[in-house]
Write a protein that holds these residues in place. Structure first.
Motif, PDB file in Angstrom:
ATOM      1  N   GLY A 141      48.768  35.190  35.138  1.00  0.00           N
ATOM      2  CA  GLY A 141      47.695  34.454  35.816  1.00  0.00           C
ATOM      3  C   GLY A 141      47.641  34.741  37.305  1.00  0.00           C
ATOM      4  N   GLY A 142      48.823  34.780  37.923  1.00  0.00           N
ATOM      5  CA  GLY A 142      48.865  35.024  39.361  1.00  0.00           C
ATOM      6  C   GLY A 142      48.436  36.440  39.720  1.00  0.00           C
ATOM      7  N   GLU A 143      48.826  37.412  38.885  1.00  0.00           N
ATOM      8  CA  GLU A 143      48.399  38.797  39.127  1.00  0.00           C
ATOM      9  C   GLU A 143      46.879  38.907  38.995  1.00  0.00           C
ATOM     10  N   ARG A 146      45.133  37.729  42.091  1.00  0.00           N
ATOM     11  CA  ARG A 146      45.179  38.691  43.198  1.00  0.00           C
ATOM     12  C   ARG A 146      44.240  39.876  42.950  1.00  0.00           C
ATOM     13  N   VAL A 147      44.070  40.258  41.687  1.00  0.00           N
ATOM     14  CA  VAL A 147      43.108  41.323  41.354  1.00  0.00           C
ATOM     15  C   VAL A 147      41.702  40.885  41.753  1.00  0.00           C
ATOM     16  N   HIS A 148      41.361  39.648  41.421  1.00  0.00           N
ATOM     17  CA  HIS A 148      40.010  39.174  41.756  1.00  0.00           C
ATOM     18  C   HIS A 148      39.828  38.984  43.252  1.00  0.00           C
ATOM     19  N   LEU A 173      49.934  31.255  42.014  1.00  0.00           N
ATOM     20  CA  LEU A 173      50.741  32.210  42.781  1.00  0.00           C
ATOM     21  C   LEU A 173      52.107  31.651  43.149  1.00  0.00           C
ATOM     22  N   ASP A 174      53.070  32.560  43.275  1.00  0.00           N
ATOM     23  CA  ASP A 174      54.374  32.146  43.789  1.00  0.00           C
ATOM     24  C   ASP A 174      54.297  32.072  45.326  1.00  0.00           C
ATOM     25  N   LEU A 175      55.379  31.616  45.917  1.00  0.00           N
ATOM     26  CA  LEU A 175      55.367  31.258  47.340  1.00  0.00           C
ATOM     27  C   LEU A 175      54.871  32.380  48.250  1.00  0.00           C
TER      28      LEU A 175
END
Length: 259
Positions: A141-143, A146-148, A173-175
């Motif tokens: 989900g976090g990746e 970042r792609v979007h 996202l992580d920290l």
């Protein structure tokens, strides 16, 4: 000195769904060169307000972008000056990551020799270069978030005068990536963009915002610089939680502790 002219002007924004008032007569001017964060508990109307401001939800409210009514904008020109990162993306095709980012180039009409290095530089900014050949559905989900973000940055890369709307861009996202995403938002504002972010985290909002707008039950509860808007009284009133606020030991922004 940066231009702090009005990027979005919204008058008398009201919205109802199934007879429930979601937004209640909100008037806002949002400025170039600023990160404005929308805060508030779940169901306060933050995402709805963002969707009305970017015309994703049809409304008959008067909204102007750079002093021109939204209806009078040429759609493809507006797409180059208004970029939106939604909360969820419904993209399920087996595109590679670089192909998804290149979708941001659709409104730009750039030759591939210009678009390819542009998308690469945006992927580098969002820390996804190493994922370029991966298939989008296989990402976390976090990746995907970042792609979007890289896609949206590509889309609005050709104009200095622009609006970038990010709906909970740090939720998955992580920290380090949370801070990187909000640093990118700050950079965009420093270059003259009007950046509007929906966040849940009061401390991230305090650290990265020029202006904080707090919503509760569809009404504006607070609007100002982080020190003005994020107060123990506001948090108790809006979130029903007692807190303690102190200055960050190195930088001048409020830090909220649960009390």
């Amino acid at each position: 000195m940066h231009d702090h002219s009005v990027a979005i002007s919204a008058k008398n924004i009201s919205y109802q769904l199934n007879n429930k008032i979601i937004l209640d007569d909100i008037n806002l001017d949002l400025h170039c060169g600023e990160v404005t964060t929308l805060l508030g508990p779940n169901g306060a109307g933050k995402s709805t307000l963002l969707k009305i401001l970017c015309d994703e939800i049809e409304s008959n409210n008067e909204i102007r972008y750079f002093n021109k009514k939204k209806e009078r904008w040429n759609k493809s020109l507006l797409a180059q000056q208004l970029g939106i990162l939604p909360q969820q993306s419904s993209l399920s095709f087996a595109f590679s990551v670089s192909e998804v980012v290149e979708l941001g180039g659709l409104p730009l009409d750039l030759p591939n020799k210009t678009l390819a290095p542009l998308t690469r530089s945006m992927m580098k900014k969002t820390g996804i270069e190493h994922l370029a050949e991966r298939l989008y559905p296989s990402l976390s989900g976090g990746e995907k978030q970042r792609v979007h973000l890289a896609r949206v940055l590509t889309q609005v890369s050709q104009y200095q005068q622009k609006i970038v709307m990010l709906d909970e861009p740090t939720s998955a996202l992580d920290l380090s990536h949370q801070h990187n995403t909000l640093r990118l938002a700050r950079e965009l504002a420093a270059e003259g963009a009007a950046v509007v972010v929906v966040l849940h985290d009061l401390n991230l909002a305090a650290q990265y915002s020029d202006r904080v707008i707090v919503l509760k039950d569809g009404k504006l509860q607070a609007d100002g610089r982080p020190w003005e808007a994020i107060t123990t009284e506001m948090i108790e009133d809006v979130y029903g939680h007692k807190t303690l606020i102190q200055a960050h030991p190195m930088y001048d922004f409020p830090v909220v502790y649960a009390a």
